[in-house]
Scaffold this active site. Structure first.
Site, PDB file in Angstrom:
ATOM      1  N   CYS A 115       4.729   1.520   2.222  1.00  0.00           N
ATOM      2  CA  CYS A 115       5.674   0.408   2.088  1.00  0.00           C
ATOM      3  C   CYS A 115       6.800   1.293   2.435  1.00  0.00           C
ATOM      4  CB  CYS A 115       5.649  -0.139   0.818  1.00  0.00           C
ATOM      5  SG  CYS A 115       6.083   0.902  -0.643  1.00  0.00           S
TER       6      CYS A 115
ATOM      7  N   ASP B 299       0.829  -1.015  -0.010  1.00  0.00           N
ATOM      8  CA  ASP B 299       0.043  -0.184   0.070  1.00  0.00           C
ATOM      9  C   ASP B 299       1.075   1.297   0.082  1.00  0.00           C
ATOM     10  OD1 ASP B 299       1.107   0.140   2.499  1.00  0.00           O
ATOM     11  OD2 ASP B 299      -0.900  -0.338   3.518  1.00  0.00           O
TER      12      ASP B 299
ATOM     13  N   HIS C  98       7.800   1.203  -4.649  1.00  0.00           N
ATOM     14  CA  HIS C  98       7.537  -0.079  -3.809  1.00  0.00           C
ATOM     15  C   HIS C  98       8.906  -0.517  -3.013  1.00  0.00           C
ATOM     16  CE1 HIS C  98       5.469  -3.272  -1.710  1.00  0.00           C
ATOM     17  NE2 HIS C  98       6.611  -3.802  -2.097  1.00  0.00           N
TER      18      HIS C  98
END
Length: 275
Positions: free
Chosen positions: A52, A49, A262
């Site tokens: 991270c 989400d 990410h």
């Protein structure tokens, strides 16, 4: 139910699963993972989400913590929300993810609770001696969604506090790190109030941390964040440090990213690296 931090997996096995093709991008990623595998044996996937970067950094920091950082020990640490509110009225516009409608005037006590929770968890985990037990305590914490998100709210607030300190330092003619100029040179964050409205309030909702905010997180935690940026393999940005001129006594955590959006974490340093 989603795991926040997945169990360990062999790094090269993970890489082979994720990057099968023969495109230049896939080849570069495989090379990048090979380089990381010289130092670390395994990878743990971080839930994707918009938290991270927080999740990866905090998990790494806690899983190797052996003492409470100095800034967490200070008497007035938990008074931060009150102190800042008394000086800056605009902080009332602070948004809490779990309570989107509430204004800061009403949530100052909640932020205080989050800061107390951060101190309590950091203290209890850092006091655990055995590496296995420490790891179990971290895994357990990152399975408790309510506590986990409360800790991210604490980190966001610490970033705001750090931004205010840097902004004021520069206004008063003191030297500040280069990233601080970049942070406040953006049209969307020319001062801490704009930073809060346009960036910090959105982290976790509609966006994650931008590069310049990784520096701010590092300064807030007084940790060096080392990131293997796999898509930059074979350039001098492959291993990036936030901040790039770290203080010598700051501990270091290591993350992996394929795209600067990410983050996952490498674990288990290879024996020869440790020696």
């Amino acid at each position: 139910y989603k795991l926040s931090v997945s169990p360990e997996m062999d790094i090269m096995e993970y890489c082979r699963k994720e990057w099968r093709g023969n495109t230049p991008a896939a080849k570069r990623m495989r090379k990048g993972y090979e380089a990381v595998a010289q130092k670390f044996a395994s990878i743990r996937r971080i839930r994707g989400d918009n938290y991270c970067a927080f999740r990866a950094t905090l998990f790494q920091a806690l899983s190797q913590a052996t003492q409470l950082p100095r800034w967490l020990q200070s008497e007035d640490f938990t008074m931060l929300p009150e102190n800042l509110l008394s000086k800056y009225d605009w902080i009332k516009q602070w948004q809490i993810k779990q309570k989107p409608g509430k204004k800061m005037g009403e949530i100052s006590d909640e932020i205080k609770d989050y800061l107390i929770l951060l101190r309590k968890k950091w203290k209890s985990i850092s006091e655990i001696k055995g590496p296995l037990e420490k790891q179990e305590a971290c895994d357990k914490l990152f399975k408790n969604e309510e506590e986990e998100y409360s800790l991210y709210e604490a980190l966001k607030f610490l970033m705001l506090n750090t931004a205010i300190e840097l902004y004021n330092a520069e206004k008063n003619g003191r030297r500040v790190p280069v990233f601080s100029w970049l942070l406040f040179a953006r049209d969307t964050s020319s001062n801490p109030c704009q930073l809060m409205h346009n960036h910090l309030n959105h982290i976790g909702h509609s966006g994650g941390l931008e590069q310049v905010e990784m520096f701010l997180l590092a300064y807030a935690l007084q940790y060096t964040i080392q990131v293997y940026r796999l898509y930059k393999y074979s350039t001098d940005e492959f291993i990036t440090l936030y901040p790039n001129d770290p203080e010598e006594d700051w501990p270091m955590v290591t993350l992996i990213t394929e795209d600067d959006r990410h983050y996952n974490i490498p674990v288990r340093m290879c024996q020869e690296t440790v020696l």
